[in-house]
Structures are given as structure tokens and as C-alpha cells.
Design an enzyme around this catalytic site. Sequence first.
Site, PDB file in Angstrom:
ATOM      1  N   HIS A  95       0.701  -1.217  -0.152  1.00  0.00           N
ATOM      2  CA  HIS A  95       0.106   0.030  -0.123  1.00  0.00           C
ATOM      3  C   HIS A  95       0.789   1.251  -0.070  1.00  0.00           C
ATOM      4  O   HIS A  95       0.319   2.501  -0.126  1.00  0.00           O
ATOM      5  CB  HIS A  95      -1.095  -0.059   1.188  1.00  0.00           C
ATOM      6  CG  HIS A  95      -0.433   0.324   2.647  1.00  0.00           C
ATOM      7  ND1 HIS A  95      -0.183  -0.540   3.460  1.00  0.00           N
ATOM      8  CD2 HIS A  95      -0.595   1.638   2.976  1.00  0.00           C
ATOM      9  CE1 HIS A  95       0.274   0.266   4.543  1.00  0.00           C
ATOM     10  NE2 HIS A  95       0.157   1.605   4.396  1.00  0.00           N
ATOM     11  N   ASP A 139       0.433  -7.412   1.959  1.00  0.00           N
ATOM     12  CA  ASP A 139       0.908  -6.037   1.622  1.00  0.00           C
ATOM     13  C   ASP A 139       2.190  -6.006   1.740  1.00  0.00           C
ATOM     14  O   ASP A 139       2.636  -5.491   2.771  1.00  0.00           O
ATOM     15  CB  ASP A 139       0.158  -5.385   3.117  1.00  0.00           C
ATOM     16  CG  ASP A 139       0.260  -4.087   2.890  1.00  0.00           C
ATOM     17  OD1 ASP A 139       0.611  -3.339   1.897  1.00  0.00           O
ATOM     18  OD2 ASP A 139      -0.099  -3.190   3.887  1.00  0.00           O
ATOM     19  N   GLN A 228       0.823   5.869  11.642  1.00  0.00           N
ATOM     20  CA  GLN A 228       0.610   6.357  10.371  1.00  0.00           C
ATOM     21  C   GLN A 228       1.914   6.861   9.769  1.00  0.00           C
ATOM     22  O   GLN A 228       2.616   7.826  10.382  1.00  0.00           O
ATOM     23  CB  GLN A 228      -0.362   7.465   9.875  1.00  0.00           C
ATOM     24  CG  GLN A 228      -1.959   7.108  10.452  1.00  0.00           C
ATOM     25  CD  GLN A 228      -2.384   5.751  10.478  1.00  0.00           C
ATOM     26  OE1 GLN A 228      -2.123   5.095   9.627  1.00  0.00           O
ATOM     27  NE2 GLN A 228      -3.091   5.244  11.643  1.00  0.00           N
ATOM     28  N   GLY A 229       2.373   6.364   8.689  1.00  0.00           N
ATOM     29  CA  GLY A 229       3.714   7.100   8.104  1.00  0.00           C
ATOM     30  C   GLY A 229       4.715   5.968   8.427  1.00  0.00           C
ATOM     31  O   GLY A 229       5.683   5.801   8.098  1.00  0.00           O
ATOM     32  N   ASP A 230       4.592   5.067   9.398  1.00  0.00           N
ATOM     33  CA  ASP A 230       5.493   4.052   9.615  1.00  0.00           C
ATOM     34  C   ASP A 230       5.212   2.913   8.884  1.00  0.00           C
ATOM     35  O   ASP A 230       6.199   1.971   8.447  1.00  0.00           O
ATOM     36  CB  ASP A 230       5.115   3.385  11.164  1.00  0.00           C
ATOM     37  CG  ASP A 230       5.615   4.474  12.312  1.00  0.00           C
ATOM     38  OD1 ASP A 230       6.630   5.330  12.111  1.00  0.00           O
ATOM     39  OD2 ASP A 230       5.220   4.475  13.371  1.00  0.00           O
ATOM     40  N   SER A 231       4.011   2.742   8.037  1.00  0.00           N
ATOM     41  CA  SER A 231       3.924   1.587   7.156  1.00  0.00           C
ATOM     42  C   SER A 231       4.993   1.274   6.150  1.00  0.00           C
ATOM     43  O   SER A 231       5.767   2.055   5.838  1.00  0.00           O
ATOM     44  CB  SER A 231       2.670   2.068   6.220  1.00  0.00           C
ATOM     45  OG  SER A 231       1.337   1.619   7.085  1.00  0.00           O
TER      46      SER A 231
HETATM   47  N1  ARG Z   1      -1.197   2.040   7.551  1.00  0.00           N
HETATM   48  C1  ARG Z   1      -0.071   2.853   7.974  1.00  0.00           C
HETATM   49  C2  ARG Z   1       0.792   3.578   7.192  1.00  0.00           C
HETATM   50  O1  ARG Z   1       0.560   3.796   5.942  1.00  0.00           O
HETATM   51  C3  ARG Z   1       0.363   2.094   9.521  1.00  0.00           C
HETATM   52  C4  ARG Z   1      -0.801   1.736  10.521  1.00  0.00           C
HETATM   53  C5  ARG Z   1      -0.031   0.863  11.437  1.00  0.00           C
HETATM   54  N2  ARG Z   1      -0.993   1.195  12.453  1.00  0.00           N
HETATM   55  C6  ARG Z   1      -0.877   0.618  13.627  1.00  0.00           C
HETATM   56  N3  ARG Z   1      -1.729   0.978  14.673  1.00  0.00           N
HETATM   57  N4  ARG Z   1       0.019  -0.024  13.915  1.00  0.00           N
HETATM   58  O2  ARG Z   1       1.547   4.206   7.600  1.00  0.00           O
END
Ligand code: ARG
Length: 275
Positions: A95, A139, A228-231
Site C-alpha cells: 500500500h 501487503d 501512520q507513516g510507519d507503514s
Molecule cells: N497504514 C499505516 C501507514 O500507512 C500504518 C498503520 C499502522 N497502524 C498501527 N496501529 N500499528 O503508515
Amino acid sequence: MTAKKQVIRAALAAGVLTMASIGAVAVSGSASAAQHSQQSQRPGGPVNRIVGGTVAHTADAPWAVALNNSGSPSPSGQWCGSTLVKANKIVTAAHCAQEAASTYTAIQGRDVLTQTGGKVSKISSIWVDPEYGKSPAHDVAVMTLATPFEGVATLALETDKAADKAGAASVVYGWGSTEGTGPEDTFQKVTVPVLGDAYCQKAYASEGYTADGEICAGYEQGGKDSCQGDSGGPLVLNGRLFGVVSWGVGCADAGNPGVYAQVATYAAELQQQIG
Ligand code: ARG
């Protein structure tokens, strides 16, 4: 937040990327961010990063590579994380890899993304798991660096699915959101124990959790998590790339742990791309 749980698959990416396979998308809300600041930011108390983590240094985690994108809403360009697995290959989340290759920049050895320094490379090609968006999970993606990061330590892939065992103390790294618990764009880490597939199957019964292909890690009581941003960034166990930051409902909220792509499940196909 309404009763209906809302899943955020991409962070910064939330407003930009297409969220496959999950209905609701929400930008991480002010309500929960405010809660976290209250819980974890006392004046004079410890300053928390990631959510509930500590400042880390890329010198100690040289294989952690920031993946910036020119379409990022963040002035620093911060978009996702990734892991160096060969001098010219990084593993990230599918993603995180939906944009044109030319829009990405990989940055190694830079602790604060608003600063300069470290090694920088453009992306010459992108492989996204072809099942991503068609079947659940999957993913994962591999990007090829136009300018290899020669001489930088790499992480090996975890190939043993049995490593996904409740209690294992894995560590997640990233430059993502702290939900107000620390400075943004700053490299951080936090230990997140594996909670086990059964926990997330229950917790995420309505969102859908895939036991063979995902890892459930964090704390039942919340407080520490990726965000968010760690993905796309690394979840590390036993010196190997164990997981890839994928999704969660909110960040660090009780009962909603982080979900990571399980590298061992995809190790063979990833290795084929890495070469
Ligand atoms: N989808 C998020 C990203 O794009 C990462 C989310 C991780 N969330 C969590 N609760 N661990 O950065």
C-alpha cells in the site's frame, strides 16, 4: 469516533492512496491524538516517540530506509518506511508502493527527515505482490534502488512462520506519526510483543485479519504502537525482517494492536524478487 471501527491503511497516505479491501478510511483523528497526549505527555515526563517509543538512530539500524514521496502532504516528503535487504533492494508495504516509481526517494542514514545527510536514491522499479488487493493481506512490495546503498548492513528475511509466536519481543522502527507524543519526521523505535493470531482474529473480526500472512503485535492496553507513516517499515525479531508495518485501527489504542505483513509467509516470492 463512531461505534463502527475505522481502519487506516495508509498514513500520510490516507488521503492519497486507494484503500483496497477495507471499506472505511479515516484520517487519524484529533480525539484519539488528544487522548494520547494526555496519557503520555506529562510536563517534565518522558518524551515519547512513534507512539510510546523512544528516539532511535539510523547508525544502529542502518537497514531502516525512509521512503519519501513527492506527493506526500508532509513538507519533509515523509511517506513510508522500508528495509534494505540487498544493496539495491528494499522491502516495503504494497500500500506504500502504489505511486509511480519516479515519485519516490529512498533515504538511508538520516535520523531527522527535515534535515540533510545520509545516502539517497531514486527508485528504478517496483514489484508489488500481485495478490495485493485481490486476496486479503499480501501487503508487501520490493523496490529497486537506482543508486545501490553499497556497504550498508542489510536485514535477512525471516523464513520460519513459527517465529510468529505470542510473547516474542519484536521491535518496530519508523519516522511516522507520534500522535502528538513527540516530534514528527524523527526516527523512533518501540518494542511490541507478538500478541498472536487469535487475539487479532477477535479484535479485528469485522476488519478481517489473516493468520497466515499477518502478525498481530502490540499491547492489549495500548500505549505503544506503530502509526501512520510507519507503514512499510521493519518489524525486527532475532535480527531478521519479521514483519512489515501494514495497518491498525487508530494507533496505540487499547484492544486495537498493530498488524504487520508476515514476511515468512511471503519469503519465497520476496526472495525471488530480491535475487
Ligand atoms: N497504514 C499505516 C501507514 O500507512 C500504518 C498503520 C499502522 N497502524 C498501527 N496501529 N500499528 O503508515
